[in-house]
Design a protein around this motif. Structure first.
Motif: not given
Length: 253
Positions: A186-191, A240-241, A151-152, A206-207
């Motif tokens: 997992s959850v991901v993001l970009g900045t 984040l897992d 998930v993003e 937790g990332f």
């Protein structure tokens, strides 16, 4: 199921008008969501124009060379002193142009049709943080394009007047709850933010940063030479897992 959760979240408002709750987006939230998102993009302009400089020694070296060339060519300290000012003005101009271009793209896509892009499919959702009747933050979750089930976390923004109240953490936790309920791995993001507060928030949730793209091409950029000279950003990739479901001795979850 979404409607049931939404009704429960709405009931939390009763009895405490100062409480901050996170609920699903409603059509009436649209103007405030767009305002908060747009204000957040405008804040990114000085962030990438000025704060980013100390993180890019290659750009600093280029600007020093430009200053020295000006001094050698003109032999004028007065004209040479104008070079740093011109550089900062150019960085602000191109940061603004790219931010506005990105805003227009967002308005033509997901932020122009929030209900269609986020609320009409179980794979996506957008939430707002509300205090009383006022929307003070926004965040979205979508299935990541990698196809690995991640998930993003997207569109995280908090009203400037409501920062440092834990709003961002509440919004981030909602995305993690969404991923956990769906069983996403997992959850991901970009900045591209250079603000220490933004990175501290993701780390608190937790990332962990698992990569940086230097010279990231932001949607809305035209890839002009002058943009390359005066707009150079890093894209931080966070991951984040999610905890795996425990299995009992009978092999049942």
């Amino acid at each position: 199921m979404k409607n049931l959760i939404h009704r429960r979240e709405q009931r939390k408002v009763v009895g405490d008008k100062n409480a901050i709750i996170v609920r699903q987006f409603e059509h009436s939230d649209n103007p405030e969501v767009l305002r908060i998102f747009q204000d957040g993009l405008h804040e990114m302009i000085p962030d990438t124009a000025f704060r980013a400089l100390k993180y890019h020694p290659e750009s600093m070296s280029l600007y020093v060379i430009m200053t020295l060339v000006c001094l050698i060519a003109t032999k004028s300290w007065c004209l040479t002193a104008l070079v740093p000012i011109a550089v900062l003005c150019a960085r602000y101009y191109y940061s603004r142009q790219i931010a506005l271009g990105y805003l227009e793209i967002a308005k033509r896509t997901d932020m122009g049709d929030i209900e269609g892009c986020y609320m009409n499919t179980p794979d996506c959702c957008l939430w707002v943080a509300v205090q009383g009747d006022r929307v003070i933050g926004v965040v979205a979750a979508v299935s990541h394009l990698s196809g690995d089930g991640a998930v993003e976390l997207k569109r995280m923004a908090v009203d400037r007047s409501c920062r440092r109240r834990g709003v961002g953490e509440l919004l981030g936790q909602k995305v993690l709850e969404f991923a956990s309920a769906r069983g996403n791995p997992s959850v991901v993001l970009g900045t591209t933010s250079y603000s220490p507060a933004a990175h501290k928030l993701y780390q608190k949730l937790g990332f962990r940063c698992n990569g940086v793209t230097n010279g990231y091409t932001v949607p809305g950029a035209r890839r002009l030479v002058l943009e390359w000279v005066f707009y150079w950003v890093r894209h931080h990739h966070y991951h984040l897992d999610m905890p795996k479901a425990k299995t009992n001795t009978h092999g049942q979850h």
